[in-house]
Each structure stands twice: as C-alpha cells, then as structure tokens.
Design an enzyme around this catalytic site. Structure first.
Site, PDB file in Angstrom:
ATOM      1  N   CYS A 179      12.264  -2.121   6.383  1.00  0.00           N
ATOM      2  CA  CYS A 179      12.281  -3.273   5.463  1.00  0.00           C
ATOM      3  C   CYS A 179      13.413  -3.100   4.441  1.00  0.00           C
ATOM      4  O   CYS A 179      13.418  -2.140   3.668  1.00  0.00           O
ATOM      5  CB  CYS A 179      10.936  -3.336   4.743  1.00  0.00           C
ATOM      6  SG  CYS A 179      10.911  -4.456   3.336  1.00  0.00           S
TER       7      CYS A 179
ATOM      8  N   TYR B 283      13.638  -3.080  -4.114  1.00  0.00           N
ATOM      9  CA  TYR B 283      12.592  -3.124  -5.121  1.00  0.00           C
ATOM     10  C   TYR B 283      11.370  -2.268  -4.810  1.00  0.00           C
ATOM     11  O   TYR B 283      10.838  -1.599  -5.694  1.00  0.00           O
ATOM     12  CB  TYR B 283      12.144  -4.579  -5.316  1.00  0.00           C
ATOM     13  CG  TYR B 283      10.808  -4.699  -5.992  1.00  0.00           C
ATOM     14  CD1 TYR B 283      10.697  -4.505  -7.364  1.00  0.00           C
ATOM     15  CD2 TYR B 283       9.656  -4.953  -5.262  1.00  0.00           C
ATOM     16  CE1 TYR B 283       9.461  -4.576  -7.996  1.00  0.00           C
ATOM     17  CE2 TYR B 283       8.425  -5.025  -5.875  1.00  0.00           C
ATOM     18  CZ  TYR B 283       8.339  -4.829  -7.237  1.00  0.00           C
ATOM     19  OH  TYR B 283       7.131  -4.883  -7.847  1.00  0.00           O
TER      20      TYR B 283
ATOM     21  N   CYS C   9       0.810  -1.217   0.000  1.00  0.00           N
ATOM     22  CA  CYS C   9       0.000   0.000   0.000  1.00  0.00           C
ATOM     23  C   CYS C   9       0.845   1.270   0.000  1.00  0.00           C
ATOM     24  O   CYS C   9       1.968   1.278   0.451  1.00  0.00           O
ATOM     25  CB  CYS C   9      -0.948   0.101   1.206  1.00  0.00           C
ATOM     26  SG  CYS C   9      -2.098  -1.279   1.283  1.00  0.00           S
TER      27      CYS C   9
ATOM     28  N   GLY D  10       0.583  -0.263  -4.840  1.00  0.00           N
ATOM     29  CA  GLY D  10      -0.676  -0.987  -4.765  1.00  0.00           C
ATOM     30  C   GLY D  10      -1.600  -0.565  -5.874  1.00  0.00           C
ATOM     31  O   GLY D  10      -1.820   0.636  -6.057  1.00  0.00           O
TER      32      GLY D  10
ATOM     33  N   ASN E 201      -0.435   0.966   5.696  1.00  0.00           N
ATOM     34  CA  ASN E 201       0.565   0.239   4.918  1.00  0.00           C
ATOM     35  C   ASN E 201       1.281  -0.678   5.900  1.00  0.00           C
ATOM     36  O   ASN E 201       1.871  -0.206   6.867  1.00  0.00           O
ATOM     37  CB  ASN E 201       1.552   1.222   4.284  1.00  0.00           C
ATOM     38  CG  ASN E 201       2.713   0.539   3.575  1.00  0.00           C
ATOM     39  OD1 ASN E 201       3.754   1.142   3.394  1.00  0.00           O
ATOM     40  ND2 ASN E 201       2.548  -0.707   3.167  1.00  0.00           N
ATOM     41  N   GLY E 202       1.230  -1.975   5.635  1.00  0.00           N
ATOM     42  CA  GLY E 202       1.872  -2.932   6.528  1.00  0.00           C
ATOM     43  C   GLY E 202       0.947  -4.090   6.806  1.00  0.00           C
ATOM     44  O   GLY E 202      -0.054  -4.277   6.112  1.00  0.00           O
TER      45      GLY E 202
HETATM   46  S1  SF4 Z   1      12.900  -7.400   4.830  1.00  0.00           S
HETATM   47 FE1  SF4 Z   1      11.698  -9.069   4.013  1.00  0.00          FE
HETATM   48  S2  SF4 Z   1      10.631  -9.943   5.817  1.00  0.00           S
HETATM   49 FE2  SF4 Z   1      11.380  -7.898   6.408  1.00  0.00          FE
HETATM   50  S3  SF4 Z   1       9.628  -6.552   6.013  1.00  0.00           S
HETATM   51 FE3  SF4 Z   1      10.940  -6.535   4.180  1.00  0.00          FE
HETATM   52  S4  SF4 Z   1      10.070  -8.074   2.799  1.00  0.00           S
HETATM   53 FE4  SF4 Z   1       9.249  -8.438   4.865  1.00  0.00          FE
END
Ligand code: SF4
Length: 487
Positions: free
Chosen positions: A265, A271, A32, A59, A133-134
């Site tokens: 993340c 990406y 999102c 999204g 988002n999450g």
């Molecule tokens: S690093 Fe990998 S496991 Fe951690 S939030 Fe991002 S996509 Fe998900």
C-alpha cells in the site's frame, strides 16, 4: 483448555492516547496493528504490550492478546487503547511461551467487543487465535462456506472459523489449505498452543516484518518501530504469499502462493506507517522528507512560514522548508490526551472533535502567509475546519500543500474510505476542493514524485486510491463494512 476474557475497562490515565496519530489531520484511518512473539522464559505478554503500544496509531478501537504455554491459549481483549485495556494485573496473569497481539480499527464489522481481536476458535481439543490487518473482498462467499454461527461480524472471524474446521490437521496445514482461498488484503498473526505463525497475502498489501530478540526468541510486527521498542533486530519482511512459523525450530517458511506480486500500500509511506518505521528498506521519515522536497519544487508558494499538521506532516514540512528556503515552525498544537470517545469513526464525532484536537499558536501564525503541509485530504471537512482555525488565529494566507495525490478512488484493502461518495476529490477538481476548504491555494504531490520518494519501483505498490488500478479485483459492487451483519 482455552479461555477468552472480558474485563472491566480500567480508568484511563493521563498518558492514555498519547500516540494518537489519526486525529487532527484529514487522513484515512488504518485497519490494525499486529504483534507476535515466541520467546520461552521471557515475559511475552509485556513484550507484546510494548509492541502494541508502538502500533497504537494503526487502531484505537480495541486491543487484545492471546498467550499460550504449550497446553492452552488464554485470550484477553477489550474495547479501548492498549494502555486502557492492559494493566499490571492483566499482564501478570498472561503467562506463557508465546503471545500474539492486536490493535483494531474496524474496516469490516462494527466496533464491538465481539469483533475485537485476537479471534479465538477451538475444535474441542485444539485452539487457535488470529489477528488480522487488512480487508478481504470475498468475505460473503467465505462466510457462506464457513456456515458462520457467531456473534462476530468481521472477516477475521470467518477466516478463524474456516481454520478451525481444518484444525485436526494442525494449524500449519489448516493455514496452507485456507489462505489460498482468501481474496483481498491480509497480514495475519496467528497461534496455536505452541507456535506463532505469520502470513501475508500474495500482494503484500499490508506490511509485516520479522525480528530476532537478543535472547534468541522471534517476533513479528506490522511495523519495524515495534521491533525496535522490544529490542529486536530486524531480520526481513514476511514475503507476499508466505506463511512463516516461529517456534523452537526457528523460522520456518512455506509458500501458499507460487506467484506473488508485491503491491505494498503506497499510503503506508504517506501516512499510515510511523515515521520511525522502515518499509522496503526505506525509512519512512526520509521518504516523507523527500516528498516534501519534491512538493516544494513542484508547487512553490510565496509565504513566510511552513507549518505541519501534526504529527504526520512533520517530516514532509521539514523537506518543503529545506528546498523552499521558507522558515519551518509549529503553528498548531495537538492535544495528545484525547480518549477514544473522540476517535471513534463516526462522522458526527469526527466533525465535532477537530477543535479539541488542534489548537493554533496565534503568536506564531498571526499576520503570516502560511504553507500548511498535510499528508492527505479524504472528505475535506476536517481540512476546512483547520483552515478556518488558522484564519481565526490571524493567518494572512493559507497555502495547503498535500504530500499525496488526490484520493479519487475508494480503498477495499483495509483503509476506512470505501465509497466514492465520501471522497471530496472524486467529486471535485483541485480548484473546487480549494474553494470548499477555503484555502488561498492548494496543490498535491504527483504520483511520480511520491513513488520516487520511496526509492522503490512504481509497479511494487498498490496505488488504487490515486489511479483506480486495483491489483485485486473487487467486483462490481462496493463491499460494505457491515456486509456480514446483514447476512
Ligand atoms: S494504496 Fe490506496 S487503495 Fe491501495 S491499499 Fe493503500 S489506501 Fe488502499
């Protein structure tokens, strides 16, 4: 008084889906995009439209806005791309002092109108709207506490219900009560009739940035590229464990967690984020170029041409070409005019869609030994088709270079890869994957090089899908995207 609208879907124009970042490569899907703006006197809905348009890659299943004018909240949301959901008529009808907006890719609950966001709740006298988002990991427990009685099946709806139960104290106090009870990944934009709020979980898994508009207003966005688009200057990130209020009193900050542990993340750098965004102060384009340079040093290839899988492979492929000395070129053209029919997250559509999305340039690849740079491999099925497409176009060899480590563990924090069974690297070693996808060689970037490319410390990232170290416990059972539909 508040209103939630459902509109007839306008006919898509040729420009629709022009920022479809998720098609084509074998990539995970994002969960999102968020945008919020407080700017009395400005066309807040139009600003939000532009912000959401810049976040379309996060999204494509639905889009929505909630506008408030000090007295009432009006919510407008629909399945489809931002440019399909909103047009001149709808934007003109959404007038107010503030607005929050959302683009959705479902990670909890089905892709239905009921789960489109912003989610709206009222206690009879006051209203609230919420975009998320999450992904939460204690949703079932929260749903039991909320006594859920709605058609929506998203974790966001549960949070909105809990907030509404405390709304008599005001949304700010309601948030301070409810946010500490949530476990998992959440970046939120929310509003009542007068104020925009933004909050980020204590680990800051998903990004969220604050910007200042030239006219004095404030905005928040999942990514800085959305701030750029509306002419806002970057102020700072919403901190992990922080609730921010934006209104005539400026930016006010309150903590709902005293011991935040930043774990952005790591996949946002690989990406998920747009190349023209910045996170932890680093340009994602520059970080990806550096990933490509490091990949070329770690895993050289004897080849004639470096090509990216468009679009996210571009920056890294440039870096790979720069260090390897192998010419960089285009070998695949992406069809940018694919409607949402082809990007719905069902396996059947995913496997059918690839040839419609990527078309090879036979004159560019014929007889060449190719280095093909992609951001990740999740299931392997799309990668196999891309390799075959290039061979059919006459490529002599295909050497795959991936700018992330193998994804061996599921993500429970808002990315749609939540079971080990769907991850090709959970079942196979690198040579096994190479064989499955039909490449001449295959190599992945190391975790160390990936982290070094971000110029931030290793400990400041969630890396769980690469190394299995989950910053937020998820229990023994793998959470289901549809858990609330079976309660
Ligand atoms: S690093 Fe990998 S496991 Fe951690 S939030 Fe991002 S996509 Fe998900």
């Amino acid at each position: 008084m508040s209103l939630s609208s459902r509109a007839a879907l306008p006919v898509p124009s040729a420009a629709d889906a022009s920022i479809d970042q998720t098609v084509g490569s074998e990539s995970p899907k994002e969960a999102c995009g968020l945008f919020g703006v407080w700017a009395p006197g400005e066309d807040v809905a139009r600003l939000t439209f532009f912000g959401l348009f810049a976040l379309q890659h996060r999204g494509q299943e639905s889009a929505g806005m909630a506008v408030a004018d000090g007295h009432r909240i009006v919510v407008y949301r629909e399945l489809g791309l931002v440019s399909q959901v909103f047009n001149e008529v709808t934007l003109s009808s959404l007038q107010g002092d503030l607005c929050i907006g959302h683009t959705r890719y479902s990670t909890t609950g089905s892709s239905t109108w009921d789960n489109a966001q912003p989610t709206f709740k009222t206690n009879g006298t006051r209203g609230l709207a919420l975009g998320h988002n999450g992904n939460l990991v204690n949703t079932s427990e929260l749903a039991r506490r909320a006594g859920r009685r709605t058609r929506a099946s998203s974790d966001t709806d549960v949070v909105a219900t809990l907030l509404a139960q405390h709304l008599h104290e005001g949304l700010e106090e309601a948030a301070i009560r409810v946010l500490p009870t949530l476990s998992g990944a959440f970046s939120f934009v929310l509003c009542d009739e007068r104020t925009v709020f933004a909050a980020r979980d204590p680990f800051g898994i998903r990004p969220l940035a604050i910007g200042r508009l030239p006219g004095g207003g404030w905005c928040v966005a999942s990514e800085t590229c959305a701030l750029d688009v509306v002419g806002a200057s970057y102020v700072r990130e919403v901190q992990p464990g922080e609730l921010v209020a934006l209104d005539e009193r400026g930016v006010r900050s309150r903590r709902f967690d005293e011991h935040p542990t930043p774990k952005l993340c790591l996949f946002e750098f690989v990406y998920l984020g747009r190349a023209d965004s910045r996170m932890y102060g680093r340009s994602l384009h520059e970080a990806r170029r550096e990933m490509g340079r490091r990949l070329a040093r770690e895993s050289p290839a004897d080849a004639d041409l470096v090509i990216p899988i468009p679009d996210t492979g571009h920056s890294a492929a440039q870096g790979y070409a720069e260090v390897s000395g192998i010419p960089y070129g285009e070998g695949l053209m992406k069809n940018r005019y694919i409607g949402r029919t082809f990007i719905e997250p069902t396996p059947a559509l995913r496997s059918r869609g690839v040839r419609l999305k990527l078309n090879p340039l036979p004159d560019a690849v014929r007889g060449k030994r190719l280095v093909v740079v992609d951001d990740s491999i999740v299931r392997g099925t799309t990668t196999r088709q891309i390799v075959q497409v290039l061979r059919d176009a006459g490529a002599a060899q295909v050497h795959l270079r991936i700018v992330s480590p193998p994804i061996r563990w599921p993500c429970f924090y808002g990315i749609d890869m939540s079971t080990r069974g769907e991850l090709v690297a959970a079942q196979n070693d690198v040579d096994g994957i190479r064989e499955l996808v039909g490449a001449d060689s295959l190599a992945y970037l190391s975790v160390d090089s990936l982290v070094a490319s971000t110029e931030s410390p290793r400990g400041s990232f969630c890396r769980a899908c690469f190394d299995g170290e989950y910053p937020i416990p998820v229990g023994d059972e793998e959470p289901s995207k549809f858990a609330l539909e079976t309660l």
